[in-house]
Design a protein around this motif. Structure first.
Motif: not given
Ligand SMILES: [Fe+2]
Length: 353
Positions: A79-88
């Motif tokens: 979850x965290x990596x996916x969010x980070x990847x989306x620039x969050x």
């Protein structure tokens, strides 16, 4: 319980451990028979090995961390990596809490050794690898005497060491064959990309960001991205480099089967001084069950024996129970041998190898 390849030979046998995907979905439950439909599903998911219940109660193997914590770590990393990847820019509080749980469990059991292979589906490889590397790096650092603050910085760096891969195209990341020189250059960028991603956030310690930057550097200066050498490489990155290679080679990939622990340990030993820090390698290797519990060994007496217990001080000399006589005849209630106390009895091979 024993690790078996996913093919017709496991049909009708019972799974010995739960298998989850990284979003927490249960793919195969322990205690259930492997039916045709499950086999098909495991193949589709890119799961190449599973633990099967072989009825031997003497060898119940535990993971170094609880199933709940490993699963939580896997879900939160995804979850965290996916969010980070989306620039969050959203926080890392939840993953930070899971890191505390991982540390607590590992520190509570310093004698535990890695006996199990973490089963991952092809799509979960990246996240499973991150958690696997974090666990191995923490175990090594505990052996090196790190305090809690240092463990946390190292653990977070280890968990996010490959965060830069979220910016690498899937066709390169999941390419089943060898990469072209151009694709390889692109792949190598994940170290610098990861560093920038973590550095600019502000809620990551800069040292943890440097783990992402330096985890492919080698002691002799032949690594990337900067070809720095020796002590120029931060100690955390030297720990994670070891954990990274070990976890990668012991995991099944679409293009090659996993290496067994004793083979992976040889790869690590071969890299001492050129790739890996000679002061860190022993602290790392002492966590690894070279012959994991449940492995069938061939002894120099001609007997075969099952590993019952691993001795942390003498990892290549486990406690075994003899299961066949020198001619191959099965032995009922075979004798137990502590190979650390019987120097005349040695391991000469693995059954089927
Ligand atoms: Fe990497």
């Amino acid at each position: 319980m024993k690790l078996m390849s996913v093919n017709e030979s496991i049909l009708g046998l019972k799974a010995a451990r739960n298998i989850y995907s990284s979003d927490g979905t249960l793919l195969l439950a322990a205690g259930f028979e492997v039916k045709e439909a499950y086999l098909k599903r495991l193949n589709e998911m890119g799961i190449y090995s599973v633990y099967i219940d072989d009825g031997v109660r003497e060898v119940e193997v535990e993971d170094v961390v609880s199933e709940r914590t490993r699963l939580e770590a896997l879900k939160m990393t995804r979850e965290t990596m996916t969010r980070m990847g989306a620039g969050a820019k959203s926080g890392i509080d939840e993953i930070s809490k899971v890191m505390d749980d991982l540390m607590d469990e590992l520190m509570a059991n310093p004698a535990m050794m890695l006996n199990l292979v973490d089963i991952r589906s092809m799509n979960d490889y990246t996240f499973g690898h991150c958690v696997g590397v974090a666990v191995l790096a923490l175990m090594t650092a505990i052996n090196l005497g790190y305090n809690q603050f240092d463990l946390k910085k190292l653990g977070m760096g280890a968990l996010f060491h490959d965060i830069g891969k979220i910016k690498i195209p899937d066709k390169i990341l999941y390419k089943p064959g060898a990469l072209s020189p151009l694709e390889w250059e692109e792949m190598k960028r994940h170290a610098s990309i990861g560093f920038e991603l973590l550095r600019e956030r502000g809620d990551f310690n800069i040292v943890s960001a440097h783990v992402a930057f330096q985890h492919h550097e080698k002691l002799d200066g032949t690594g990337y991205p900067r070809a720095i050498r020796g002590q120029e490489i931060h100690e955390y990155a030297r720990v994670v480099a070891l954990a990274d290679v070990y976890d990668a080679v012991t995991t099944d990939r679409p293009y090659r089967p996993r290496k067994l622990p004793h083979q992976a340990v040889l790869i690590i030993r071969d890299g001492i001084r050129t790739q890996f820090d000679p002061d860190i390698v022993p602290a790392f290797i002492s966590n690894i069950a070279i012959y994991p519990v449940g492995t069938i060994l061939v002894l120099n007496t001609g007997e075969k024996a099952r590993v019952i217990e691993v001795n942390k001080r003498y990892p290549a000399s486990p406690v075994v129970r003899v299961i066949t006589a020198p001619g191959g005849a099965p032995v009922e209630e075979g004798r137990m041998v502590d190979l650390a106390k019987q120097p005349a009895t040695r391991v000469v091979g693995l059954d089927g190898q």
